[in-house]
Design a protein around this motif. Structure first.
Motif, PDB file in Angstrom:
ATOM      1  N   ILE A 358      -0.706  -5.252  -0.619  1.00 55.07           N
ATOM      2  CA  ILE A 358      -1.786  -5.196  -0.092  1.00 55.07           C
ATOM      3  C   ILE A 358      -2.579  -6.797   0.775  1.00 55.07           C
ATOM      4  O   ILE A 358      -2.299  -7.458  -1.051  1.00 55.07           O
ATOM      5  CB  ILE A 358      -3.141  -3.709  -0.673  1.00 55.07           C
ATOM      6  N   ASP A 359      -1.965  -7.524   1.786  1.00 53.73           N
ATOM      7  CA  ASP A 359      -2.574  -8.868   2.182  1.00 53.73           C
ATOM      8  C   ASP A 359      -3.420  -9.100   2.263  1.00 53.73           C
ATOM      9  O   ASP A 359      -4.881  -8.323   2.264  1.00 53.73           O
ATOM     10  CB  ASP A 359      -1.842  -8.528   3.440  1.00 53.73           C
ATOM     11  N   PRO A 360      -3.962  -9.986   1.434  1.00 55.80           N
ATOM     12  CA  PRO A 360      -5.102 -10.574   1.218  1.00 55.80           C
ATOM     13  C   PRO A 360      -6.148 -10.911   2.647  1.00 55.80           C
ATOM     14  O   PRO A 360      -6.823 -11.591   2.740  1.00 55.80           O
ATOM     15  CB  PRO A 360      -5.641 -11.883   0.540  1.00 55.80           C
ATOM     16  N   LEU A 361      -5.187 -11.161   4.096  1.00 57.60           N
ATOM     17  CA  LEU A 361      -6.131 -10.913   4.672  1.00 57.60           C
ATOM     18  C   LEU A 361      -7.063 -10.385   5.578  1.00 57.60           C
ATOM     19  O   LEU A 361      -7.460 -10.211   6.346  1.00 57.60           O
ATOM     20  CB  LEU A 361      -5.264 -11.186   6.329  1.00 57.60           C
ATOM     21  N   LEU A 485      -3.957   1.665   4.927  1.00 64.74           N
ATOM     22  CA  LEU A 485      -2.787   2.786   3.858  1.00 64.74           C
ATOM     23  C   LEU A 485      -2.081   3.475   4.655  1.00 64.74           C
ATOM     24  O   LEU A 485      -1.098   4.117   4.350  1.00 64.74           O
ATOM     25  CB  LEU A 485      -3.762   3.647   3.077  1.00 64.74           C
ATOM     26  N   LYS A 486      -2.312   3.901   5.981  1.00 63.05           N
ATOM     27  CA  LYS A 486      -1.600   4.398   7.571  1.00 63.05           C
ATOM     28  C   LYS A 486      -0.256   3.652   7.357  1.00 63.05           C
ATOM     29  O   LYS A 486       0.880   4.125   7.767  1.00 63.05           O
ATOM     30  CB  LYS A 486      -2.053   5.058   8.134  1.00 63.05           C
ATOM     31  N   ASP A 487       0.121   2.594   7.189  1.00 64.75           N
ATOM     32  CA  ASP A 487       0.554   1.541   6.982  1.00 64.75           C
ATOM     33  C   ASP A 487       1.703   1.696   5.515  1.00 64.75           C
ATOM     34  O   ASP A 487       3.011   1.237   5.888  1.00 64.75           O
ATOM     35  CB  ASP A 487       1.038   0.092   7.284  1.00 64.75           C
ATOM     36  N   PHE A 488       1.586   1.578   4.874  1.00 64.19           N
ATOM     37  CA  PHE A 488       1.588   1.115   3.845  1.00 64.19           C
ATOM     38  C   PHE A 488       2.467   2.346   3.335  1.00 64.19           C
ATOM     39  O   PHE A 488       3.322   2.537   2.324  1.00 64.19           O
ATOM     40  CB  PHE A 488       0.693   1.195   2.255  1.00 64.19           C
ATOM     41  N   ARG A 504      -2.622  10.383   3.400  1.00 61.94           N
ATOM     42  CA  ARG A 504      -2.406   9.576   2.657  1.00 61.94           C
ATOM     43  C   ARG A 504      -2.444  10.113   1.596  1.00 61.94           C
ATOM     44  O   ARG A 504      -1.208  10.004   0.270  1.00 61.94           O
ATOM     45  CB  ARG A 504      -3.578   8.467   2.651  1.00 61.94           C
ATOM     46  N   VAL A 505      -3.250  11.155   1.115  1.00 67.90           N
ATOM     47  CA  VAL A 505      -2.964  11.923  -0.693  1.00 67.90           C
ATOM     48  C   VAL A 505      -2.628  12.824  -0.732  1.00 67.90           C
ATOM     49  O   VAL A 505      -1.127  13.138  -1.477  1.00 67.90           O
ATOM     50  CB  VAL A 505      -4.364  12.759  -0.593  1.00 67.90           C
TER      51      VAL A 505
END
Length: 595
Positions: A358-361, A485-488, A504-505
């Motif tokens: 998870i990037d901080p940007l 989260l859809k990207d992850f 996601r779940v």
């Protein structure tokens, strides 16, 4: 030279004026003296439009009627025709006659055009005769409306108002100021007040704090009974469910009539409350009601009944949190927060989320950070599990460790509720059969039993834990619905879920090998179960003796009952339509519910 207007001087008679379908009517008129040739036009008008061919067929046997008719002076000037009513529908008909002079030298004083009407001719249904084919249609007997139907509308509208779609739209408006449909002045005032008292002693949690405050305001504004409970009600849907046309004004009036007045005590006047809460007030008649009924602020009272909780009960049912817990959004977000903290999942094998960074940007970083930092202020799974046991006797299958041993467990609730659903299925089969009148007594007794068990569990944490659990689960669902989260996660784009957090779940369940049961079924159990139990909890079933109240309840909530039965079978493998299903053990993913 233009033809003159028709002259209505023909006295056209019809005998008889009333006849059964298929009868013959004699039409007769006397023409004026003179020598002329006329063209004859007949018309038939009635409840059904006839074609020209139908008109010609209906006017058979006319004497002296042809395309050209010559009538000579001193001859028989009586024009007759017969009307066959066989092609005509039952009802009132009128026959019109128009004569147009077509010879070149009409007699002196003869009009160029004559007209007249005969009617009305009543065509009656033909009596049945031997050998007739008779079409028979059976309709369900008309059932009068009951006084508690407006409560069901209020419950459905209130629970739909706090659904995830509305919640997500509200939070998006708060978090992203450029979206249309900004919060109202009342909502902004509450948001500012709640935001001040939800300050957290952690850095870089502003977005999470705003999400927490917005969630609380959303529930405060949309949960419960007040003057806005029928805002946005789907009148067409409610008319279909109630089997009668209704308007928003009708529903509001019926709801006001349904409420009962209770005494505040100490000469403080009266309050309008639900009949069930009116019965509870009678049991506490020696206790005064404090605070204002329209004031949702904290009441400054040492002893008494809070007026706002009595007049504006919040329509939240803990079973929504139970089935949402079973769906796994909190479990999924916990796995993500562990990966965020670089913590292993407790298994020697490789963590399925090892490649997730998870990037901080992006905002998700601050939201997950705030979620983890605020963990000490949230309900634990054990805390929720003990309340599920107290309210319904249900045990979380996702909870690890020894089983819950509560002091006061509703061990008989599941059997009573499933028996009610089973009786509903029997009632629907009888109600669909128009040769019988379905009996609602069995369901009425089952509703009384379920209502009794539900209200026995409405103590201790009942007033606060359902609110807090809903608050936290809505926040978790909104975080999971974030586009990052859809990207992850490897979500399936071509599967259409009702709510954006569900894919996601679903993806997390596959990654972690938790379950292969669709999240959709758990969501249906949560939504349908909440509406059903709220309608059982807040209606005064203990004093209802009319079986039609139970029958109308089953008809109104038919979609929810059917949906709950199907989703329960998909999740547990138990078919509640079987009469012995309520006595069978209910197996779940990682454990068993006690029934």
């Amino acid at each position: 030279m233009p033809n003159p207007e028709p002259v209505h001087d023909l006295d056209l008679t019809a005998k008889p004026r009333r006849t059964t379908a298929g009868g013959i009517v004699l039409l007769e008129t006397t023409l004026p003296k003179g020598t002329s040739t006329y063209r004859v036009f007949w018309t038939i008008t009635g409840p059904v439009r006839l074609t020209e061919q139908d008109t010609q067929i209906a006017l058979l046997g006319a004497t002296q009627v042809s395309d050209r008719v010559t009538l000579l002076e001193k001859t028989n000037r009586v024009l007759r025709a017969t009307l066959d009513t066989a092609p005509l529908a039952v009802g009132s008909w009128t026959v019109g006659l128009r004569l147009v002079v077509i010879d070149d030298s009409p007699g002196e004083g003869v009009a160029r055009e004559l007209s007249g009407e005969a009617g009305p001719i009543e065509v009656l249904p033909r009596p049945f005769a031997a050998g007739d084919d008779v079409a028979v249609t059976l309709k369900r007997a008309q059932v009068p409306p009951t006084e508690d139907q407006s409560l069901w509308v209020a419950i459905r509208n209130s629970t739909n108002a706090i659904g995830f779609e509305n919640f997500s739209r509200f939070v998006d408006q708060v978090m992203c100021g450029d979206l249309p449909g900004q919060p109202s002045k009342r909502e902004r005032h509450k948001l500012a007040k709640v935001d001040r008292r939800t300050a957290l002693p952690f850095p870089n949690v502003n977005r999470y704090r705003l999400l927490k405050a917005a969630t609380e305001v959303f529930l405060m504004v949309n949960c419960g009974v007040d003057r806005r409970v029928f805002d946005g009600v789907d009148v067409a849907e409610e008319s279909r469910r109630l089997n009668r046309p209704v308007s928003k004004t009708d529903i509001e009036r019926e709801f006001r009539d349904y409420l009962v007045q209770v005494d505040r005590g100490n000469g403080g006047g009266t309050l309008d409350v639900l009949p069930y809460l009116g019965l509870i007030r009678l049991q506490l008649r020696d206790v005064a009601v404090t605070g204002k009924a329209n004031d949702d602020e904290d009441a400054e009272a040492c002893f008494g009944i809070l007026a706002d909780k009595l007049v504006h009960p919040c329509f939240l049912e803990l079973i929504w949190s139970f089935w949402t817990d079973e769906a796994g959004p909190l479990q999924a977000l916990k796995a993500i927060s562990w990966r965020f903290q670089n913590r292993a999942a407790g298994s020697p094998r490789r963590d399925p989320l090892a490649t997730m960074d998870i990037d901080p940007l992006r905002p998700l970083n601050n939201l997950v950070w705030g979620w983890i930092q605020d963990e000490q202020h949230r309900l634990t799974m054990s805390r929720r599990a003990y309340e599920y046991d107290h309210a319904y006797g249900l045990e979380l299958s996702t909870r690890q460790g020894p089983p819950v041993r509560g002091v006061d467990s509703r061990s008989r609730f599941l059997d009573a509720f499933h028996n009610l659903l089973s009786l509903c299925e029997v009632f629907y089969r009888c109600d669909d059969d128009t040769t019988v009148i379905a009996d609602g007594f069995g369901m009425l007794n089952a509703l009384k039993e379920t209502h009794l068990l539900l209200t026995q569990g409405a103590h201790n944490q009942y007033g606060d834990l359902p609110w807090t659990a809903r608050h936290e689960m809505l926040m978790a669902e909104w975080i999971l619905a974030r586009p990052e989260l859809k990207d992850f996660l490897a979500t399936r784009t071509m599967v259409a879920y009702q709510e954006t957090w569900m894919d996601r779940v679903e993806a997390m369940n596959r990654l972690q090998h938790w379950t292969d049961v669709s999240v959709q079924h758990f969501r249906d159990l949560a939504v349908f179960g909440e509406q059903l139990l709220l309608s059982i909890r807040f209606a005064a079933w203990s004093v209802v003796i009319n079986p039609e109240n139970a029958a109308q309840w089953a008809r109104y909530f038919r979609a929810e009952v059917k949906g709950y039965i199907y989703a329960y079978r998909a999740v547990s493998g138990v078919d509640l339509t079987r009469r012995d299903a309520s006595a069978a053990p209910v197996r779940e993913r990682h454990g068993a519910y006690r029934s």
